[in-house]
Write a protein that holds these residues in place. Structure first.
Motif, short mmCIF file in Angstrom:
data_model
loop_
_atom_site.label_atom_id
_atom_site.label_comp_id
_atom_site.label_asym_id
_atom_site.label_seq_id
_atom_site.Cartn_x
_atom_site.Cartn_y
_atom_site.Cartn_z
N LEU A 128 29.41 30.49 42.67
CA LEU A 128 30.71 31.40 42.77
C LEU A 128 30.90 31.77 44.18
O LEU A 128 31.85 31.78 44.86
N ILE A 129 29.79 32.59 44.60
CA ILE A 129 29.82 33.34 46.04
C ILE A 129 30.00 32.47 47.10
O ILE A 129 30.85 32.40 47.76
N GLU A 130 29.33 31.03 46.98
CA GLU A 130 29.49 29.94 48.04
C GLU A 130 31.09 29.48 47.69
O GLU A 130 31.53 29.13 48.84
N ALA A 131 31.45 29.03 46.73
CA ALA A 131 32.75 28.59 46.59
C ALA A 131 33.81 29.52 47.11
O ALA A 131 34.77 29.10 47.97
N ALA A 132 33.70 30.80 46.61
CA ALA A 132 34.75 31.90 47.11
C ALA A 132 34.62 32.14 48.30
O ALA A 132 35.72 32.59 49.21
N SER A 133 33.54 32.04 49.41
CA SER A 133 33.45 32.27 50.43
C SER A 133 34.04 30.96 51.58
O SER A 133 34.40 31.13 52.76
N ASP A 134 34.45 29.86 50.85
CA ASP A 134 34.89 28.93 51.62
C ASP A 134 36.77 29.28 51.86
O ASP A 134 37.05 29.35 50.80
N GLU A 135 36.69 29.36 53.06
CA GLU A 135 38.33 29.67 53.26
C GLU A 135 39.52 28.62 52.98
O GLU A 135 40.55 29.10 52.86
N ARG A 136 38.77 27.41 52.79
CA ARG A 136 40.00 26.60 52.09
C ARG A 136 40.20 26.94 50.52
O ARG A 136 41.06 26.41 49.91
N VAL A 137 39.43 27.50 49.93
CA VAL A 137 39.58 27.48 48.46
C VAL A 137 40.26 29.09 48.03
O VAL A 137 39.82 30.16 48.64
N VAL A 138 41.21 28.71 47.28
CA VAL A 138 42.17 30.00 46.56
C VAL A 138 41.66 30.30 45.32
O VAL A 138 42.27 31.44 44.87
N ILE A 153 26.33 36.04 31.59
CA ILE A 153 27.33 35.25 32.23
C ILE A 153 28.79 35.85 32.26
O ILE A 153 29.35 36.05 33.38
N MET A 154 29.20 36.87 31.39
CA MET A 154 30.46 37.39 31.41
C MET A 154 30.44 38.49 32.48
O MET A 154 31.42 38.72 33.23
N GLU A 155 29.07 39.15 32.53
CA GLU A 155 29.09 40.13 33.87
C GLU A 155 29.29 39.36 35.21
O GLU A 155 29.89 39.91 36.14
N VAL A 156 28.74 38.15 35.16
CA VAL A 156 29.10 37.42 36.52
C VAL A 156 30.35 37.23 36.63
O VAL A 156 30.89 37.46 37.68
N LEU A 157 31.09 36.58 35.73
CA LEU A 157 32.58 36.19 35.57
C LEU A 157 33.42 37.61 36.00
O LEU A 157 34.43 37.38 36.79
N ALA A 158 32.94 38.52 35.39
CA ALA A 158 33.80 39.66 35.47
C ALA A 158 33.79 40.30 37.15
O ALA A 158 34.78 40.74 37.51
N ARG A 159 32.62 40.36 37.60
CA ARG A 159 32.36 40.73 39.01
C ARG A 159 33.13 39.67 40.04
O ARG A 159 34.00 40.00 40.92
N HIS A 160 33.13 38.43 39.57
CA HIS A 160 33.85 37.66 40.63
C HIS A 160 35.29 37.75 40.38
O HIS A 160 36.11 37.62 41.32
N VAL A 166 40.06 33.52 39.26
CA VAL A 166 38.94 32.68 38.55
C VAL A 166 39.46 32.39 37.16
O VAL A 166 40.26 33.06 36.31
N MET A 167 39.73 31.09 36.85
CA MET A 167 40.14 30.31 35.81
C MET A 167 38.97 29.44 34.86
O MET A 167 38.25 28.94 35.47
N VAL A 168 38.99 30.09 33.71
CA VAL A 168 38.06 29.32 32.73
C VAL A 168 38.85 28.35 31.86
O VAL A 168 39.67 28.52 31.31
N ALA A 201 40.23 39.97 28.88
CA ALA A 201 39.95 41.38 29.09
C ALA A 201 38.93 41.69 30.56
O ALA A 201 39.29 42.81 30.88
N ILE A 202 38.50 40.65 31.08
CA ILE A 202 38.01 40.86 32.31
C ILE A 202 38.63 40.34 33.44
O ILE A 202 37.79 40.26 34.62
N GLY A 203 39.69 39.60 33.36
CA GLY A 203 40.57 39.26 34.21
C GLY A 203 40.45 37.77 34.50
O GLY A 203 41.02 37.76 35.91
N CYS A 204 39.99 37.14 33.86
CA CYS A 204 39.90 35.67 33.99
C CYS A 204 41.19 34.96 33.58
O CYS A 204 41.58 35.26 32.44
N ASP A 205 41.79 34.28 34.35
CA ASP A 205 42.88 33.38 33.73
C ASP A 205 42.20 32.44 32.80
O ASP A 205 40.93 31.93 32.91
#
Ligand code: SF4
Length: 316
Positions: A128-138, A153-160, A166-168, A201-205
């Motif tokens: 997720l860090i690598e994908a989010a750091s790509d400036e083409r990715v929104v 896993i929820m903690e990782v998703l919540a942080r991102h 983030v959409m699940v 609750a953790i802000g994911c769509d």
């Protein structure tokens, strides 16, 4: 421009002379994916399907074997690119659509095949860090199962999700647990509902996939699935496909399941659109089975005809 006219043009809907409501953004009866992306990111965005997981607990024996009866060898992600690092996969996936999308296009990094939270939390975090750091990715979209969301896993998703959209995406398929057993889904509907609540609750769509035409289901079953799926940010509808090499292929060959015709399928979609609340997104009104795998229904492979039909039937 008079104030009244300004007010009217800002309304998201208008009424057609025969009473149907139509979204002014897309001239369709529903809020589609493009309208949602435009509203959210200010432009059209494209999906770059990349790989992370290579199995799911419904295939490796943790909760089931053989997988869902319609799931192909590629974990329902035949368009997924998995070549080396996330960056390399993204480059490859983007290169396949960039001609159509143009040089300034923006993308969703879509972890599509198998269950992408069924991995080590550190591996998910790094991806997720690598994908989010790509400036083409929104936005990052993650396809997974609702029973693959443990606390770490929820903690990782919540942080991102606190830093990046983030959409699940969850494959509900049906709200009928009897059908769920028949298709070897190996989780029940209450697990799905709980997962959507925790993710919201953790802000994911969230997005739910629903299949119309599953064996033994009538229109009431399907509409109940639509109601349950509509707790998500949006939904994806598809008809039941018969892909080669799947368990449903044998059931279909024995004549124990029939596929839907095009009109019949879109009659069901029309009823579903009446149920989905206005603020929800219809990310897809029909699915996409790779031609090389598709046994039935064959009308789905004629994309141009299907798109024209959808625009005629659900457009203004
Ligand atoms: S949960 Fe997803 S990846 Fe696993 S078998 Fe079902 S459809 Fe395939």
């Amino acid at each position: 421009m008079p104030i009244f006219a300004v007010f009217v043009t800002l309304l998201p809907f208008e009424r057609l002379p025969w009473g149907d409501k139509i979204w002014t953004m897309n001239r369709l009866r529903y809020k589609d994916a493009n309208s949602y992306y435009k509203e959210r990111f200010g432009s059209k965005v494209y999906k770059a399907a990349i790989g992370l997981a290579d199995s799911c607990p419904n295939r490796d024996g943790k909760c089931g074997t053989g997988g869902c009866i319609f799931c192909s060898e590629g974990g329902s992600g035949e368009f997924t690119i998995s070549s080396g690092s996330i960056k390399e996969s993204l480059d490859h996936a983007i290169s396949m659509v960039s001609k159509k999308a143009g040089p300034d296009a923006r993308y969703i990094a879509y972890f599509q095949s198998f269950s992408n939270t069924y991995v080590d939390p550190k591996r998910l975090d790094d991806a997720l860090i690598e994908a989010a750091s790509d400036e083409r990715v929104v936005q990052i979209a993650i396809a997974t199962r609702p029973d693959c969301l443990p606390q770490d896993i929820m903690e990782v998703l919540a942080r991102h999700a606190s830093q990046f959209p983030v959409m699940v995406e969850l494959g509900l398929q049906t709200a009928n647990d009897g059908t769920g057993k028949f298709i070897n889904r190996c989780f029940d509907t209450s697990t799905f509902v709980d997962a959507v609540r925790r993710l919201s609750a953790i802000g994911c769509d969230t997005c739910a996939h629903v299949i119309f035409g599953l064996p033994g289901e009538d229109i009431n079953d399907m509409m109940e699935s639509v109601r349950v799926a509509s707790i998500c940010t949006g939904v994806k509808f598809t008809c039941l496909y018969i892909p080669k090499g799947t368990a449903i292929e044998n059931i279909w060959k024995r004549g124990e399941v029939e596929v839907l015709g095009m009109e019949e399928y879109f009659d069901i979609v029309e009823k579903a659109l009446d149920i989905v609340p206005e603020d929800k997104v219809i990310f897809r009104v029909t699915g996409d089975c790779p031609k090389k795998l598709l046994l039935a229904p064959l009308w789905t492979s004629d994309k141009r005809r299907v798109i024209n039909y959808i625009n005629r039937r659900f457009g203004s």
